[in-house]
Design a protein around this motif. Structure first.
Motif, PDB file in Angstrom:
ATOM      1  N   LYS A 192      -4.742  82.037  42.161  1.00 49.54           N
ATOM      2  CA  LYS A 192      -4.437  80.616  41.996  1.00 49.54           C
ATOM      3  C   LYS A 192      -3.454  80.163  43.070  1.00 49.54           C
ATOM      4  O   LYS A 192      -3.624  79.110  43.689  1.00 49.54           O
ATOM      5  CB  LYS A 192      -3.842  80.373  40.608  1.00 49.54           C
ATOM      6  CG  LYS A 192      -3.342  78.951  40.382  1.00 49.54           C
ATOM      7  CD  LYS A 192      -2.661  78.827  39.028  1.00 49.54           C
ATOM      8  CE  LYS A 192      -2.018  77.464  38.854  1.00 49.54           C
ATOM      9  NZ  LYS A 192      -1.303  77.335  37.565  1.00 49.54           N
ATOM     10  N   GLU A 210      -5.564  75.006  49.979  1.00 48.09           N
ATOM     11  CA  GLU A 210      -5.893  73.589  49.776  1.00 48.09           C
ATOM     12  C   GLU A 210      -4.779  72.678  50.297  1.00 48.09           C
ATOM     13  O   GLU A 210      -5.054  71.643  50.910  1.00 48.09           O
ATOM     14  CB  GLU A 210      -6.147  73.330  48.288  1.00 48.09           C
ATOM     15  CG  GLU A 210      -7.423  73.984  47.770  1.00 48.09           C
ATOM     16  CD  GLU A 210      -7.585  73.843  46.269  1.00 48.09           C
ATOM     17  OE1 GLU A 210      -6.648  73.316  45.623  1.00 48.09           O
ATOM     18  OE2 GLU A 210      -8.627  74.259  45.743  1.00 48.09           O
ATOM     19  N   GLU A 223       4.269  76.639  39.338  1.00 49.81           N
ATOM     20  CA  GLU A 223       5.415  75.817  38.934  1.00 49.81           C
ATOM     21  C   GLU A 223       6.459  75.677  40.039  1.00 49.81           C
ATOM     22  O   GLU A 223       7.010  74.594  40.265  1.00 49.81           O
ATOM     23  CB  GLU A 223       6.060  76.432  37.685  1.00 49.81           C
ATOM     24  CG  GLU A 223       7.164  75.585  37.083  1.00 49.81           C
ATOM     25  CD  GLU A 223       6.649  74.271  36.511  1.00 49.81           C
ATOM     26  OE1 GLU A 223       7.423  73.291  36.538  1.00 49.81           O
ATOM     27  OE2 GLU A 223       5.493  74.222  36.056  1.00 49.81           O
ATOM     28  N   ASP A 252      -3.236  65.095  44.114  1.00 47.52           N
ATOM     29  CA  ASP A 252      -3.280  65.084  42.649  1.00 47.52           C
ATOM     30  C   ASP A 252      -4.283  66.087  42.089  1.00 47.52           C
ATOM     31  O   ASP A 252      -4.262  66.377  40.891  1.00 47.52           O
ATOM     32  CB  ASP A 252      -3.622  63.679  42.144  1.00 47.52           C
ATOM     33  CG  ASP A 252      -2.554  62.660  42.516  1.00 47.52           C
ATOM     34  OD1 ASP A 252      -1.369  63.047  42.591  1.00 47.52           O
ATOM     35  OD2 ASP A 252      -2.898  61.486  42.748  1.00 47.52           O
ATOM     36  N   THR A 253      -5.166  66.594  42.930  1.00 51.52           N
ATOM     37  CA  THR A 253      -6.155  67.575  42.463  1.00 51.52           C
ATOM     38  C   THR A 253      -5.639  69.005  42.603  1.00 51.52           C
ATOM     39  O   THR A 253      -6.280  69.936  42.126  1.00 51.52           O
ATOM     40  CB  THR A 253      -7.472  67.441  43.255  1.00 51.52           C
ATOM     41  OG1 THR A 253      -7.254  67.830  44.621  1.00 51.52           O
ATOM     42  CG2 THR A 253      -7.989  66.010  43.217  1.00 51.52           C
ATOM     43  N   LEU A 254      -4.496  69.172  43.261  1.00 52.17           N
ATOM     44  CA  LEU A 254      -3.929  70.509  43.434  1.00 52.17           C
ATOM     45  C   LEU A 254      -3.418  71.053  42.102  1.00 52.17           C
ATOM     46  O   LEU A 254      -3.002  70.294  41.229  1.00 52.17           O
ATOM     47  CB  LEU A 254      -2.779  70.476  44.441  1.00 52.17           C
ATOM     48  CG  LEU A 254      -3.132  70.121  45.887  1.00 52.17           C
ATOM     49  CD1 LEU A 254      -1.856  69.964  46.715  1.00 52.17           C
ATOM     50  CD2 LEU A 254      -4.029  71.181  46.509  1.00 52.17           C
ATOM     51  N   ASP A 255      -3.441  72.360  41.982  1.00 53.76           N
ATOM     52  CA  ASP A 255      -2.914  73.024  40.787  1.00 53.76           C
ATOM     53  C   ASP A 255      -1.860  74.038  41.238  1.00 53.76           C
ATOM     54  O   ASP A 255      -2.087  75.249  41.214  1.00 53.76           O
ATOM     55  CB  ASP A 255      -4.046  73.719  40.034  1.00 53.76           C
ATOM     56  CG  ASP A 255      -3.585  74.285  38.702  1.00 53.76           C
ATOM     57  OD1 ASP A 255      -2.505  73.867  38.223  1.00 53.76           O
ATOM     58  OD2 ASP A 255      -4.282  75.159  38.148  1.00 53.76           O
ATOM     59  N   PRO A 256      -0.690  73.545  41.653  1.00 53.50           N
ATOM     60  CA  PRO A 256       0.311  74.444  42.233  1.00 53.50           C
ATOM     61  C   PRO A 256       1.034  75.276  41.186  1.00 53.50           C
ATOM     62  O   PRO A 256       1.236  74.816  40.056  1.00 53.50           O
ATOM     63  CB  PRO A 256       1.289  73.478  42.908  1.00 53.50           C
ATOM     64  CG  PRO A 256       1.198  72.235  42.085  1.00 53.50           C
ATOM     65  CD  PRO A 256      -0.234  72.151  41.639  1.00 53.50           C
ATOM     66  N   LYS A 268       5.728  72.861  42.707  1.00 53.64           N
ATOM     67  CA  LYS A 268       5.399  71.486  42.318  1.00 53.64           C
ATOM     68  C   LYS A 268       6.272  70.454  43.023  1.00 53.64           C
ATOM     69  O   LYS A 268       5.792  69.404  43.449  1.00 53.64           O
ATOM     70  CB  LYS A 268       5.505  71.331  40.795  1.00 53.64           C
ATOM     71  CG  LYS A 268       4.351  71.986  40.050  1.00 53.64           C
ATOM     72  CD  LYS A 268       4.425  71.728  38.553  1.00 53.64           C
ATOM     73  CE  LYS A 268       3.217  72.342  37.849  1.00 53.64           C
ATOM     74  NZ  LYS A 268       3.255  72.119  36.385  1.00 53.64           N
ATOM     75  N   THR A 284      -3.246  84.815  38.693  1.00 50.07           N
ATOM     76  CA  THR A 284      -2.125  83.990  39.141  1.00 50.07           C
ATOM     77  C   THR A 284      -1.989  84.040  40.653  1.00 50.07           C
ATOM     78  O   THR A 284      -1.750  83.025  41.309  1.00 50.07           O
ATOM     79  CB  THR A 284      -0.817  84.469  38.486  1.00 50.07           C
ATOM     80  OG1 THR A 284      -0.977  84.463  37.070  1.00 50.07           O
ATOM     81  CG2 THR A 284       0.346  83.568  38.865  1.00 50.07           C
ATOM     82  N   PHE A 315      -4.238  77.501  46.031  1.00 48.06           N
ATOM     83  CA  PHE A 315      -3.368  76.335  46.172  1.00 48.06           C
ATOM     84  C   PHE A 315      -2.848  76.221  47.600  1.00 48.06           C
ATOM     85  O   PHE A 315      -2.854  75.141  48.199  1.00 48.06           O
ATOM     86  CB  PHE A 315      -2.192  76.439  45.195  1.00 48.06           C
ATOM     87  CG  PHE A 315      -0.963  75.700  45.640  1.00 48.06           C
ATOM     88  CD1 PHE A 315      -0.919  74.316  45.610  1.00 48.06           C
ATOM     89  CD2 PHE A 315       0.153  76.393  46.108  1.00 48.06           C
ATOM     90  CE1 PHE A 315       0.211  73.629  46.031  1.00 48.06           C
ATOM     91  CE2 PHE A 315       1.281  75.722  46.528  1.00 48.06           C
ATOM     92  CZ  PHE A 315       1.310  74.335  46.486  1.00 48.06           C
TER      93      PHE A 315
END
Length: 229
Positions: free
Chosen positions: A35, A42, A99, A93-97, A102, A32, A39
């Motif tokens: 990640k 990026e 919660e 839109d490719t980001l994976d933030p 967001k 986590t 994020f």
């Protein structure tokens, strides 16, 4: 099997289970955190690319004003600028933030989209000399800056409020500054409605203008409700 031996086996099994759970938990926490780190990197790169693109956008205009490039070259560059900007915006839109981040990503993306609209109107002004396009460009630029400010407030509120990535339910982001900014932006939106649909005396020149003003103000209120913490 003796009772004590059975107990030892049970204790050993429980110990193994606990150790496995701890390892699994720590691995999950580490994943986590990684990640979140990825994020952040990026998102920062996207914002840097937007900033660099905009710096170049206005520097090319300066070159044209100083006679270093022709209007045709400027317009050619601007057409490429719009394509590049759209590509950068698609990267949101490719980001994976996580919660908690967001909403800040959505606001920063919206800021860039408004900037793109502003640039497009600005280019139209350069091409045609239509002053209305310049006015729209300035208004959209202001909106872009406001969305960016709000996005950054949300981002840093979340960032400074997080103590553990694995315990989001314990997170309480600072709200006072965010609330103030939302209210300020709402008032700015309402002032823009007044400027667009009312005359200098603060009156409506037609029923249609009054209806459009009413809808504009309602949209501002709707935006406020959606973004208040």
């Amino acid at each position: 099997m003796k009772k004590s031996k059975k107990q030892n086996i049970i204790i050993a099994a429980v110990a193994i289970t606990i150790v496995s759970a701890i390892i699994s938990y720590n691995f999950s926490v580490e994943q986590t955190k990684q990640k979140g780190l990825q994020f952040g990197i990026e998102l920062e790169q996207i914002q840097e690319d937007v900033k660099e693109l905009q710096t170049k956008f206005y520097s090319e205009k300066t070159k044209w004003e100083e006679g270093d490039i022709s209007k045709e070259d400027l317009i050619k560059y601007y057409d490429e600028h719009l394509k590049k900007f759209k590509e950068i915006i698609s990267r949101y839109d490719t980001l994976d933030p996580p919660e908690l981040f967001k909403s800040s990503v959505e606001l920063l993306k919206l800021s860039s989209e408004k900037q793109l609209e502003s640039d497009s109107e600005f280019i139209d002004w350069i091409k045609t000399g239509n002053n209305a396009a310049k006015v729209r460009s300035d208004a959209q630029l202001q909106e872009s800056l406001e969305y960016e400010m709000l996005g950054l407030v949300e981002f840093y509120s979340a960032k400074t409020g997080i103590k553990n990535y694995d315990e989001p339910e314990e997170f309480q982001a600072p709200q006072s500054g965010l609330t103030k900014k939302v209210l300020e932006i709402t008032e700015t939106k309402k002032m823009q409605c007044d400027n667009e649909f009312k005359n200098q005396d603060g009156e409506f020149e037609s029923d249609k203008m009054e209806v459009e003003w009413f809808n504009c103000v309602n949209e501002a209120e709707k935006w406020k409700i959606e973004h208040l913490p």
